[in-house]
Design a protein around this motif. Structure first.
Motif, PDB file in Angstrom:
ATOM      1  N   GLU A  50      -4.612   8.277  10.028  1.00  0.00           N
ATOM      2  CA  GLU A  50      -5.753   9.240   9.629  1.00  0.00           C
ATOM      3  C   GLU A  50      -5.643   9.038   8.080  1.00  0.00           C
ATOM      4  N   SER A  51      -4.686   8.359   7.671  1.00  0.00           N
ATOM      5  CA  SER A  51      -4.849   8.436   6.010  1.00  0.00           C
ATOM      6  C   SER A  51      -4.151   7.155   5.558  1.00  0.00           C
ATOM      7  N   CYS A  52      -4.612   6.613   4.413  1.00  0.00           N
ATOM      8  CA  CYS A  52      -3.903   5.418   3.868  1.00  0.00           C
ATOM      9  C   CYS A  52      -2.479   5.485   3.898  1.00  0.00           C
ATOM     10  N   LYS A  53      -2.053   6.864   3.598  1.00  0.00           N
ATOM     11  CA  LYS A  53      -0.489   6.943   3.238  1.00  0.00           C
ATOM     12  C   LYS A  53       0.232   6.469   4.573  1.00  0.00           C
ATOM     13  N   ASP A  54      -0.421   6.499   5.552  1.00  0.00           N
ATOM     14  CA  ASP A  54       0.175   6.158   7.104  1.00  0.00           C
ATOM     15  C   ASP A  54       0.608   4.707   6.905  1.00  0.00           C
ATOM     16  N   PHE A  55       0.109   3.905   5.973  1.00  0.00           N
ATOM     17  CA  PHE A  55       0.545   2.387   6.034  1.00  0.00           C
ATOM     18  C   PHE A  55       2.063   2.365   5.373  1.00  0.00           C
ATOM     19  N   ASN A  56       2.504   3.516   5.014  1.00  0.00           N
ATOM     20  CA  ASN A  56       3.862   3.391   4.220  1.00  0.00           C
ATOM     21  C   ASN A  56       5.024   3.490   5.361  1.00  0.00           C
ATOM     22  N   GLY A  57       4.702   3.886   6.460  1.00  0.00           N
ATOM     23  CA  GLY A  57       5.669   3.971   7.398  1.00  0.00           C
ATOM     24  C   GLY A  57       6.272   2.734   8.254  1.00  0.00           C
ATOM     25  N   PHE A  58       5.472   1.523   8.177  1.00  0.00           N
ATOM     26  CA  PHE A  58       5.974   0.622   8.770  1.00  0.00           C
ATOM     27  C   PHE A  58       5.419  -0.854   7.878  1.00  0.00           C
ATOM     28  N   VAL A 103     -14.976   7.283  11.543  1.00  0.00           N
ATOM     29  CA  VAL A 103     -13.668   6.990  11.901  1.00  0.00           C
ATOM     30  C   VAL A 103     -12.827   7.675  10.847  1.00  0.00           C
ATOM     31  N   PRO A 104     -11.911   8.771  11.128  1.00  0.00           N
ATOM     32  CA  PRO A 104     -11.260   9.365  10.235  1.00  0.00           C
ATOM     33  C   PRO A 104     -10.375   8.642   9.133  1.00  0.00           C
ATOM     34  N   LEU A 105      -9.609   7.628   9.713  1.00  0.00           N
ATOM     35  CA  LEU A 105      -9.251   6.782   8.493  1.00  0.00           C
ATOM     36  C   LEU A 105      -9.905   6.406   7.398  1.00  0.00           C
ATOM     37  N   ILE A 106     -11.176   5.795   8.025  1.00  0.00           N
ATOM     38  CA  ILE A 106     -12.059   5.045   6.962  1.00  0.00           C
ATOM     39  C   ILE A 106     -12.794   6.105   6.333  1.00  0.00           C
ATOM     40  N   LYS A 107     -13.021   7.281   6.675  1.00  0.00           N
ATOM     41  CA  LYS A 107     -13.638   8.410   6.077  1.00  0.00           C
ATOM     42  C   LYS A 107     -12.725   8.962   4.725  1.00  0.00           C
ATOM     43  N   ASN A 108     -11.337   9.077   5.206  1.00  0.00           N
ATOM     44  CA  ASN A 108     -10.337   9.312   4.106  1.00  0.00           C
ATOM     45  C   ASN A 108     -10.180   8.394   3.092  1.00  0.00           C
ATOM     46  N   MET A 109     -10.231   6.815   3.445  1.00  0.00           N
ATOM     47  CA  MET A 109     -10.204   5.927   2.628  1.00  0.00           C
ATOM     48  C   MET A 109     -11.395   5.987   1.636  1.00  0.00           C
ATOM     49  N   HIS A 110     -12.491   6.215   2.313  1.00  0.00           N
ATOM     50  CA  HIS A 110     -13.668   6.446   1.577  1.00  0.00           C
ATOM     51  C   HIS A 110     -13.420   7.445   0.390  1.00  0.00           C
ATOM     52  N   ARG A 111     -12.844   8.604   0.895  1.00  0.00           N
ATOM     53  CA  ARG A 111     -12.763   9.743  -0.017  1.00  0.00           C
ATOM     54  C   ARG A 111     -11.869   9.444  -1.344  1.00  0.00           C
ATOM     55  N   ARG A 112     -10.985   8.535  -1.028  1.00  0.00           N
ATOM     56  CA  ARG A 112      -9.884   8.230  -1.895  1.00  0.00           C
ATOM     57  C   ARG A 112     -10.305   7.163  -2.855  1.00  0.00           C
ATOM     58  N   TYR A 113     -10.774   6.198  -2.251  1.00  0.00           N
ATOM     59  CA  TYR A 113     -10.949   4.829  -2.700  1.00  0.00           C
ATOM     60  C   TYR A 113     -12.547   4.462  -2.994  1.00  0.00           C
ATOM     61  N   LYS A 114     -13.487   5.309  -2.590  1.00  0.00           N
ATOM     62  CA  LYS A 114     -14.948   5.026  -2.146  1.00  0.00           C
ATOM     63  C   LYS A 114     -15.068   3.784  -1.773  1.00  0.00           C
TER      64      LYS A 114
END
Lengths: 411, 432
Positions: free
Chosen positions: B201-209, B299-310
């Motif tokens: 759901e969030s770009c932060k999730d990419f940190n886990g792997f 798509v939640p992940l992409i919406k969040n991404m857009h919120r952070r990084y436009k």
């Protein structure tokens, strides 16, 4: 009836319908020795630019030698060489990193490059991309811009008179070549091609655009597009038409070149006979239905559902020379006839205007390769038949008869 | 001073003319110096010939052209009073193969263009593995071939449906290719399962792997691509499909859309002849492609991404990679819901009866593709093609920049060149 049977026999044993696959022991013995000597000589040369070794690649990829030899034997068959050549073909594949290739894209859609990326065989992607020394390819190489231009210049200089030049796309001659320019200097595609071809060992025109002008040359030919053979003279030239060209045939030409140091035997349109020596129709999976007079008469009918012959729906298989009925596309998964669409004749010259798909061949008034003009299927009479016509006439008659019988049966 | 940069490492060739001030791109214009004249070739030919000619506009998205052409002809049938109702099966086969074409494109763009180009700019270890792209693309192409005959350049769609009549064997064949593709995507690209990836759901999730994807993500952050490459922050999605919503977006807000408002103008190219035209919607420039498509689907992940990084280069790249997973999941559902007893094709009136105009719109890998056709007694009197790259990579004046021109402005040239490629340029389509 007996003269009809004789007619069919004549049709499918006539020279036009098959290619000489056996040239006699003396010929092959001599060829074998020539190839062997060439491979031995290549073995003494260093691979170009530290290209990967196919043996190592096969090993790291976990491909067994047996699978590699199986592939080599398929290629040997495709090149119409006796099975005894298989070890030599395998050796030639191992020497692929000794043959520099320069690939030019002219007036194209990149479809042949795309097809090349999906070429055939076990891990042949590796063979094509890593093993052959693809010294220059606009889309596939890493360098771009001015570095790419420099790379091309260096490749021409370094491999002077040794490189194979693959050309994708037609050459626009209209408006002084201004419909296609390349590079910082705005060099026209025509001048670019002539310059790069000058020091090539041989030129391979890939796809229908490069061979016969292709789609851009269709009426009214807005850009004055022509094929490579209309521009390049005095060089060995090989045409590999089709849209896209079958990657198996591209790999075949390279291997043949490495194996023999020569261009393969060509037909009058400069197409390698190993690939274009016979018609789609000769090896079509729906051929039995043609012979039985069973045709698709309308999209989605019972005939279509039962994979009947597509001749009456405009299939150009009977007059198109190519090996797609054997090699197929996308690693052998399928080909147009496999999905009930018929052949559009894309490896024949000017097929966009003459062969257009939706016109059944019989209405297209095209000259059959064997001579004569096709008429509608049912118009044929035995007296005026061409060789190709005989079979078709007979089967059309048989089809009409079969139709009646079927109607009767159902009533 | 204006300098010319050639761009080969794309599909076809393009040149960008940079006007550099204080080491930054002040403005850039783009030229596409190739032309074939496909529209005039189509004129005067039988409408059904468009089904074999238009796929040859492009070797990378020929299938999308085929679908746009068949939809345009079917629309002309409808406008002439002969509406064609496709079976579910025909629609699903068309959609499945279209999706496979998108996937092969995205894989190739990722491994053969984006990663190699990014590697030039970063210090962290990201391996160039173009063969991965070739391998995945060939798997997708094989899945297309099962139903379409071959790829590129298939011609199996006809007004009324498709000519292929798959049995369970073909469905199984396609399914096994799809499964292999999903396995490849999980193992080589993602490093986690597809199911899990789709729940991020969030770009932060990419940190886990750790995987190609996370390395790519790190590389984009390292090069500051999350703060660069902003375009218009307005998107269009025009094609009507089960996997997308046709809409106009301003940021993440969606509005209705009608393809009749698409128009084109000559490209601005003071230095060199260009054969491209710019595409506009209601006289405005919009970005097209996966970022807009994924936003239109909320798509939640992409919406969040857009919120952070436009609509930065980061979002543009990551949305395209995400779309691979999204489409793989969707194609699984398509294949599982095939009714092979349905007809592949319905009977239609003879094309000679049709004198009308029609428009065919599909989402091609890079965005909307429009074919407009005008028929007189089944013969083509006009044909007009608008491609996605014409929306994204138009070349306009400094007063009205196109998405790519805006995205490159104010940046160092090397960044601008990378950002240019994040739009997934296709020059052969653009000039047609």
């Amino acid at each position: 009836m007996s003269d009809r049977i004789e007619g069919v026999k004549k049709l499918f044993t006539s020279k036009s319908a098959r290619v000489e696959t056996n040239k006699g022991d003396a010929y092959y013995d001599k060829l074998f020795q020539t190839c062997q000597a060439r491979i031995e000589e290549l073995k003494t040369q260093q691979p170009i630019n530290n290209r990967l070794d196919i043996g190592d690649v096969l090993e790291t990829q976990g491909i067994e030698r047996r699978d590699f030899l199986k592939w080599a034997s398929a290629v040997t068959g495709m090149l119409m060489l006796p099975a005894s050549f298989t070890p030599l073909v395998a050796d030639a594949a191992l020497m692929m990193n000794r043959a520099p290739v320069i690939w030019l894209e002219l007036q194209d859609c990149a479809g042949n490059s795309e097809a090349l990326l999906r070429s055939d065989g076990p891990k042949i992607d590796e063979i094509v991309l890593d093993i052959i020394s693809l010294e220059f390819h606009e889309t596939l190489q890493a360098a771009s811009g001015h570095q790419a231009e420099k790379q091309l210049e260096e490749a021409i200089e370094h491999f002077k008179d040794k490189y194979l030049l693959f050309v994708e796309g037609s050459v626009p001659l209209g408006m002084n070549g201004q419909f296609g320019t390349i590079g910082a200097s705005g060099e026209t595609m025509h001048d670019h091609l002539v310059r790069v071809a000058k020091h090539s060992a041989a030129v391979v025109a890939v796809g229908s655009c490069a061979t016969f002008g292709g789609v851009p040359a269709a009426a009214p030919n807005p850009t004055g597009a022509v094929g490579v053979m209309d521009v390049i003279k005095g060089k060995p030239l090989i045409n590999i038409p089709a849209c896209p060209a079958n990657p198996a045939n591209m790999v075949g030409v390279i291997i043949h070149y490495i194996l023999t140091g020569q261009v393969p035997e060509l037909d009058s349109l400069l197409r390698p006979k190993f690939a274009f020596g016979y018609r789609i129709h000769d090896n079509c999976e729906r051929r039995a239905h043609f012979d039985a007079g069973e045709y698709v008469e309308e999209w989605g009918d019972e005939g279509a559902k039962n994979n009947f012959c597509l001749y009456k729906m405009g299939c150009k298989g009977p007059m198109t020379f190519n090996n797609c009925s054997i090699v197929r596309y996308n690693e052998g998964v399928n080909w147009p006839i496999g999905v009930g669409r018929g052949c559009i004749g894309c490896s024949e010259p000017d097929f966009w205007d003459k062969y257009a798909y939706e016109r059944p061949m019989a209405d297209a008034k095209i000259k059959a390769p064997t001579g004569g003009v096709e008429k509608t299927v049912d118009e044929f009479g035995l007296g005026l038949l061409t060789a190709a016509g005989i079979g078709i006439g007979i089967h059309a008659a048989a089809s009409a008869f079969a139709g009646k019988k079927e109607d009767g049966g159902e009533a | 001073m204006i300098t010319k940069q050639l761009l080969e490492h794309i599909e076809g060739e393009a040149s960008v003319y940079f006007d550099i001030k204080d080491d930054k791109v002040d403005f850039a214009t783009i030229t596409f110096p190739h032309f074939r004249g496909m529209e005039s070739i189509l004129k005067g030919k039988n409408a059904l010939d468009a089904l074999v000619i238009t796929p040859r506009v492009c070797g990378i998205c020929g299938h999308a052209h085929l679908m746009a052409a068949v939809r345009a002809i079917e629309d002309a049938y409808k406008n002439a009073g002969f509406e064609i109702k496709l079976t579910q099966k025909a629609q699903k086969i068309r959609e499945f193969t279209l999706i496979m074409e998108m996937i092969q494109n995205h894989f190739k763009w990722l491994y053969m263009v984006i990663i190699p180009e990014l590697v030039k700019l970063i210090s962290i270890k990201l391996e160039k593995t173009p063969l991965k792209g070739a391998y995945a693309a060939s798997l997708s192409a094989k899945a297309i071939a099962v139903f379409g005959g071959q790829w590129p350049h298939s011609s199996y769609m006809i007004p009324g449906g498709v000519t292929s009549d798959p049995t369970f064997i073909e469905i199984m064949q396609a399914r096994s290719q799809l499964e292999e593709l999903i396995k490849f995507f999980e193992k080589e690209t993602l490093g986690i399962s597809l199911d899990k990836f789709l729940t991020l759901e969030s770009c932060k999730d990419f940190n886990g792997f750790s995987s190609d994807l996370t390395n790519l993500e790190k590389g984009l952050i390292e090069t500051g691509m999350h703060t660069k490459g902003f375009a218009k922050d307005q998107f269009i999605v025009l094609g009507e499909h089960g996997f997308t919503n046709s809409s106009k977006l301003k940021g993440t807000r969606t509005f209705g859309i009608n393809s009749k408002y698409v128009s084109d103008t000559d490209a601005y190219s003071p230095q060199e002849i260009t054969y491209a035209k710019n595409a506009l919607y209601k006289n405005e420039y919009y970005e097209a492609g996966p970022l807009g498509r994924m936003l239109s689907q909320s798509v939640p992940l992409i919406k969040n991404m857009h919120r952070r990084y436009k609509d930065s280069a980061y979002s543009r790249v990551m949305a395209r990679v995400f779309e691979i997973g999204y489409l793989l999941e969707y194609s699984k559902i398509l294949l599982d819901n095939f009714d092979i007893d349905e007809d592949s094709v319905v009977t239609v009136t003879d094309i000679k009866q049709i004198s009308a105009t029609g428009i065919g719109v599909v989402e091609a890998p890079r965005g909307p593709l429009l074919h407009k056709i005008e028929l007189k007694n089944g013969m083509i009197s006009q044909y007009h093609i608008t491609t996605p790259t014409q929306f994204n990579i138009g070349s306009s004046t400094p007063q009205t920049p196109t998405p790519v021109q805006q995205a490159m402005q104010g940046l160092a040239k090397k960044d601008a060149l990378f950002i240019f490629r994040t739009f997934d340029v296709c020059s052969v389509c653009t000039t047609h």
